[in-house]
Design an enzyme around this catalytic site. Sequence first.
Site, PDB file in Angstrom:
ATOM      1  N   CYS A  24       0.825  -1.202   0.000  1.00 46.88           N
ATOM      2  CA  CYS A  24       0.000   0.000   0.000  1.00 46.88           C
ATOM      3  C   CYS A  24       0.863   1.257   0.000  1.00 46.88           C
ATOM      4  O   CYS A  24       0.646   2.176  -0.791  1.00 46.88           O
ATOM      5  CB  CYS A  24      -0.932  -0.008   1.204  1.00 46.88           C
ATOM      6  SG  CYS A  24      -1.757   1.559   1.525  1.00 46.88           S
ATOM      7  N   CYS A  27       1.453   4.144   4.867  1.00 48.43           N
ATOM      8  CA  CYS A  27       1.883   4.357   6.256  1.00 48.43           C
ATOM      9  C   CYS A  27       3.395   4.163   6.367  1.00 48.43           C
ATOM     10  O   CYS A  27       3.861   3.124   6.854  1.00 48.43           O
ATOM     11  CB  CYS A  27       1.150   3.407   7.198  1.00 48.43           C
ATOM     12  SG  CYS A  27      -0.631   3.698   7.280  1.00 48.43           S
ATOM     13  N   CYS A 101      -8.772  -0.300   7.103  1.00 46.74           N
ATOM     14  CA  CYS A 101      -7.588   0.555   7.189  1.00 46.74           C
ATOM     15  C   CYS A 101      -7.680   1.382   8.460  1.00 46.74           C
ATOM     16  O   CYS A 101      -8.735   1.948   8.773  1.00 46.74           O
ATOM     17  CB  CYS A 101      -7.504   1.454   5.956  1.00 46.74           C
ATOM     18  SG  CYS A 101      -6.145   2.641   6.023  1.00 46.74           S
ATOM     19  N   GLN A 225     -10.341  19.251   3.149  1.00 47.97           N
ATOM     20  CA  GLN A 225      -9.238  18.589   3.847  1.00 47.97           C
ATOM     21  C   GLN A 225      -9.701  17.260   4.448  1.00 47.97           C
ATOM     22  O   GLN A 225     -10.791  17.173   5.015  1.00 47.97           O
ATOM     23  CB  GLN A 225      -8.690  19.488   4.952  1.00 47.97           C
ATOM     24  CG  GLN A 225      -8.007  20.752   4.458  1.00 47.97           C
ATOM     25  CD  GLN A 225      -6.567  20.504   4.027  1.00 47.97           C
ATOM     26  OE1 GLN A 225      -6.111  19.383   3.902  1.00 47.97           O
ATOM     27  NE2 GLN A 225      -5.846  21.593   3.778  1.00 47.97           N
ATOM     28  N   GLU A 275     -10.689  30.745  -6.978  1.00 49.33           N
ATOM     29  CA  GLU A 275     -10.536  29.297  -7.121  1.00 49.33           C
ATOM     30  C   GLU A 275     -10.772  28.922  -8.576  1.00 49.33           C
ATOM     31  O   GLU A 275     -11.676  29.466  -9.220  1.00 49.33           O
ATOM     32  CB  GLU A 275     -11.529  28.569  -6.213  1.00 49.33           C
ATOM     33  CG  GLU A 275     -11.703  27.099  -6.473  1.00 49.33           C
ATOM     34  CD  GLU A 275     -10.417  26.299  -6.296  1.00 49.33           C
ATOM     35  OE1 GLU A 275     -10.141  25.446  -7.166  1.00 49.33           O
ATOM     36  OE2 GLU A 275      -9.705  26.530  -5.300  1.00 49.33           O
ATOM     37  N   CYS A 350       2.032  22.059   2.393  1.00 46.37           N
ATOM     38  CA  CYS A 350       2.016  20.621   2.649  1.00 46.37           C
ATOM     39  C   CYS A 350       3.348  19.975   2.258  1.00 46.37           C
ATOM     40  O   CYS A 350       3.438  18.756   2.152  1.00 46.37           O
ATOM     41  CB  CYS A 350       0.855  19.948   1.915  1.00 46.37           C
ATOM     42  SG  CYS A 350       0.875  20.193   0.122  1.00 46.37           S
TER      43      CYS A 350
END
Length: 392
Positions: A24, A27, A101, A225, A275, A350
């Site tokens: 995956c 993580c 998950c 978010q 936007e 980010c």
Amino acid sequence: MNQKDAEPHTDGEDFLKCPVYRKCGGCEFRNITYEEQLKVKENRVRKELEGLARTEKIAGMSYPYFYRNKVNAAFQRKRDGSIVSGVYEAGTHHVVPVERCLIEDQRADRIIGTIRRLVPSFRITIYNENSGYGLLRHVMVRVGHKTGQILVTLVVTSPIFPSKNNFVKALRKEHPEITSIVLNLNEKNTSMVLGERNIVLYGKGYIEDILCGKKFRISPSSFYQINSIQTEVLYRKAIELAALTGREKVFDACAGIGSIGNAASGSASEVTCVELNADAVRDARYNARMNGVRNIRFYQDDAGRFLERMAAAGEKVDVLFMDPPRSGSTETFIDAVSSMKPERIVYISCNPETLARDLRYFKKRGYRAGKAYPVDMFAWSGSIETVVALQQ
């Protein structure tokens, strides 16, 4: 009822039981404690911003599990005829089956599992990328953290969905908590998940959630978010750094559905939001009306070009919010921002690397960064959000 009360107890030990984490790739920090990963992230931001901004202590989560309010599952039929759903293995279009998950909303995972089970009985074909044949490509589930409303989006290649009314009844029989079901038409041979056309099968075609005391409408393609708990932490810090007194003209670049703009409107004279996504702008205007916000305006446009036109017209901005993608901003946009000479710029990032790059360029344009505040929005992954204010 908060998220921790709503979900069964889990802890970091459960990550040792995840059967797909190696494929995956979601993580990266699975093998260290949450406290250790917070230190790693904080130190990363501190290292990147050294000499540019002083990094404060990272804001972590008290319960870093089941926080993703949007879950997207790709569907694939295996050679033996079985149907799996999950995420693409890194660098491939091979679907890694995911049934549970520890960072995804559990209600969303259960709904996706039910759809996977219903598909054969309704003779719904699964899209094959190689042949271009098949109907169902993806399922996306969005959950309102505070409202509990749930939107299910079925991404398909044709608007003709077999026994759609019976399918909706069967799905809602097992999950009466679902408030809306939408068909999203994506006929193109593309890696993009969503197409441009939505067909409402049940409900209003959107959900609503509450963030920073404001209510927001969230459509299938609207940006929102994924971690509602930490988004409030992030946005409240951003508005605090803006130091609004009620007299300022505020500009929100890349405004999405107007989350920051609406939240800041109560402390500003006027707010201008720009936007590029038409669906997001439509939701943003609706959100402002729904919240009774009258001092805010939304425009569908490129924020940089919009700022250049404002500067040419001699208009002024006191405070500017910017929240670019991982690639960061551009020198062209920063030049446009600098031409407006705002007193304060609040930069939400980010990606610490591109944040550092952009802060260096802002420094050349006469802006200096203050303190940097990391916020852990994506527990167990390597991603991190940071908010920093700049002044001349």
